[in-house]
Design a protein around this motif. Structure first.
Motif, short mmCIF file in Angstrom:
data_model
loop_
_atom_site.label_atom_id
_atom_site.label_comp_id
_atom_site.label_asym_id
_atom_site.label_seq_id
_atom_site.Cartn_x
_atom_site.Cartn_y
_atom_site.Cartn_z
N GLU A 16 -13.93 -41.23 -8.15
CA GLU A 16 -14.02 -42.15 -7.47
C GLU A 16 -12.98 -41.76 -5.97
O GLU A 16 -12.98 -41.60 -4.84
CB GLU A 16 -13.14 -43.55 -7.78
CG GLU A 16 -13.68 -44.30 -6.43
CD GLU A 16 -13.59 -46.33 -6.75
OE1 GLU A 16 -13.26 -46.75 -6.09
OE2 GLU A 16 -13.94 -46.05 -8.15
N ARG A 17 -11.46 -41.05 -6.11
CA ARG A 17 -10.68 -40.43 -5.42
C ARG A 17 -11.27 -39.41 -5.05
O ARG A 17 -10.84 -39.58 -3.45
CB ARG A 17 -9.51 -40.02 -7.01
CG ARG A 17 -8.02 -40.18 -5.60
CD ARG A 17 -7.16 -39.57 -6.14
NE ARG A 17 -7.54 -37.99 -5.98
CZ ARG A 17 -7.12 -36.81 -6.75
NH1 ARG A 17 -6.00 -37.61 -7.93
NH2 ARG A 17 -7.02 -35.97 -6.37
N TYR A 18 -12.08 -38.34 -5.55
CA TYR A 18 -12.60 -37.22 -4.86
C TYR A 18 -13.39 -37.93 -3.83
O TYR A 18 -13.72 -37.84 -2.74
CB TYR A 18 -13.28 -36.34 -5.58
CG TYR A 18 -11.53 -36.04 -6.50
CD1 TYR A 18 -10.58 -35.68 -6.15
CD2 TYR A 18 -12.72 -35.03 -7.76
CE1 TYR A 18 -9.69 -34.67 -6.79
CE2 TYR A 18 -11.84 -35.10 -8.60
CZ TYR A 18 -10.37 -34.21 -7.71
OH TYR A 18 -9.26 -33.57 -9.08
N ALA A 19 -14.78 -38.79 -4.01
CA ALA A 19 -15.45 -39.87 -3.26
C ALA A 19 -14.85 -39.98 -1.86
O ALA A 19 -15.59 -39.61 -1.10
CB ALA A 19 -16.50 -40.39 -3.92
N ARG A 20 -14.43 -41.15 -2.36
CA ARG A 20 -13.67 -41.70 -1.49
C ARG A 20 -12.40 -40.62 0.09
O ARG A 20 -12.44 -41.00 1.23
CB ARG A 20 -12.44 -42.63 -1.38
CG ARG A 20 -13.20 -43.69 -2.39
CD ARG A 20 -11.81 -45.39 -2.56
NE ARG A 20 -13.08 -45.95 -2.93
CZ ARG A 20 -14.21 -46.87 -2.38
NH1 ARG A 20 -13.89 -46.37 -1.91
NH2 ARG A 20 -14.39 -47.73 -3.28
N GLU A 21 -12.08 -39.30 -0.61
CA GLU A 21 -11.48 -38.11 0.38
C GLU A 21 -12.23 -37.70 1.16
O GLU A 21 -12.48 -38.22 2.37
CB GLU A 21 -11.06 -37.79 -1.06
CG GLU A 21 -9.61 -36.88 0.33
CD GLU A 21 -8.85 -35.11 -0.36
OE1 GLU A 21 -8.74 -34.53 0.14
OE2 GLU A 21 -8.26 -35.65 -1.66
N ILE A 22 -13.67 -37.00 0.38
CA ILE A 22 -14.75 -36.98 0.90
C ILE A 22 -15.22 -37.43 1.97
O ILE A 22 -15.67 -37.43 3.01
CB ILE A 22 -15.77 -36.15 -0.26
CG1 ILE A 22 -15.12 -35.47 -0.66
CG2 ILE A 22 -17.36 -35.87 0.46
CD1 ILE A 22 -16.16 -35.09 -2.52
N LEU A 23 -15.88 -38.70 1.76
CA LEU A 23 -17.02 -39.31 2.50
C LEU A 23 -15.22 -39.73 3.53
O LEU A 23 -15.76 -40.68 5.17
CB LEU A 23 -16.77 -40.93 2.18
CG LEU A 23 -17.60 -41.03 0.99
CD1 LEU A 23 -17.59 -42.48 0.00
CD2 LEU A 23 -18.69 -40.84 1.83
N SER A 24 -13.96 -39.57 3.73
CA SER A 24 -13.15 -39.70 5.19
C SER A 24 -12.96 -38.61 6.01
O SER A 24 -12.58 -38.88 7.03
CB SER A 24 -11.45 -39.79 4.04
OG SER A 24 -11.02 -38.94 4.00
N LEU A 46 -21.01 -40.75 -6.33
CA LEU A 46 -20.32 -41.00 -8.07
C LEU A 46 -21.58 -40.31 -9.40
O LEU A 46 -21.42 -40.44 -10.95
CB LEU A 46 -20.02 -42.26 -7.91
CG LEU A 46 -18.50 -42.21 -7.27
CD1 LEU A 46 -18.25 -43.94 -7.03
CD2 LEU A 46 -17.31 -40.49 -7.94
N ALA A 47 -23.02 -40.70 -8.95
CA ALA A 47 -23.97 -40.78 -9.58
C ALA A 47 -24.47 -39.34 -10.74
O ALA A 47 -24.23 -38.71 -10.04
CB ALA A 47 -25.43 -41.13 -9.38
N PRO A 48 -24.14 -39.79 -11.86
CA PRO A 48 -24.38 -38.30 -12.67
C PRO A 48 -25.11 -37.50 -12.43
O PRO A 48 -25.37 -35.94 -12.32
CB PRO A 48 -23.93 -38.45 -14.16
CG PRO A 48 -23.29 -40.10 -14.52
CD PRO A 48 -24.08 -41.07 -13.32
N GLU A 49 -26.48 -38.16 -11.78
CA GLU A 49 -27.63 -37.35 -12.59
C GLU A 49 -28.06 -36.56 -10.66
O GLU A 49 -28.82 -36.05 -10.57
CB GLU A 49 -29.59 -38.33 -12.00
CG GLU A 49 -28.36 -39.45 -11.37
CD GLU A 49 -28.36 -40.54 -11.35
OE1 GLU A 49 -28.48 -41.55 -10.73
OE2 GLU A 49 -26.96 -40.67 -12.32
#
Length: 162
Positions: A16-24, A46-49
């Protein structure tokens, strides 16, 4: 005695931390088509698939990549057994000569993890800088197509080995 090779990049599943940074991240012109609203994208990252991985250097997030259907652009022809790869470098690192090393590291990691026969990526033809990097990494143009909104895309492929 063999030489010791230091791994320049490490890969971890996106959390989640990486995802939020990427989305910024914001790329601005001419790559503003990469700036999409974050709504709904957090769950996708975040979806593993969906096989999203953070690219880290010295513990710092420098980019991400995904492998498989989530790397595809609507309108393309994705027949065949190539593994689709999508990637993004942190915007402040674009243009600093890191692209080829990052792409090679992704291919090494994906080769070990997925064992594909070939790799395929889809890139907007307006993204000349990325296309040059992909060509230097051994990708060749396969076809062009018009995506949603009229943007032109190139599909590029290369064998997995080599």
């Amino acid at each position: 005695m063999g030489a010791c090779r230091r791994m320049l990049y490490e890969f971890e599943p996106v959390n989640e931390r990486y995802a939020r940074e990427i989305l910024s991240w914001s790329y601005g012109k001419p790559c503003s088509s990469h700036d999409e609203p974050a709504e709904g994208l957090l769950a996708v990252l975040l979806a593993p698939e969906n096989n999203y991985h953070a690219i880290l250097k010295d513990g710092e997030l420098v980019g991400f990549f995904c492998a498989g259907p989530d790397a595809r652009v609507p309108g393309g022809n994705y027949d065949g057994d190539a593994l689709d790869i999508g990637l993004g470098l942190r915007p402040d690192l674009v243009g600093q000569g890191l692209g080829l090393g990052v792409v090679k590291a992704i291919l090494r990691f994906a080769r070990e993890r997925f064992s594909p026969a070939a790799f395929r990526l889809t890139v907007a033809t307006s993204n000349r800088r990325a296309i040059r990097v992909y060509e230097r990494a051994g990708f060749e143009w396969e076809c062009l197509f018009e995506g949603e909104g009229g943007a032109e895309f190139a599909q590029m492929v290369r064998e997995a080995e080599g």
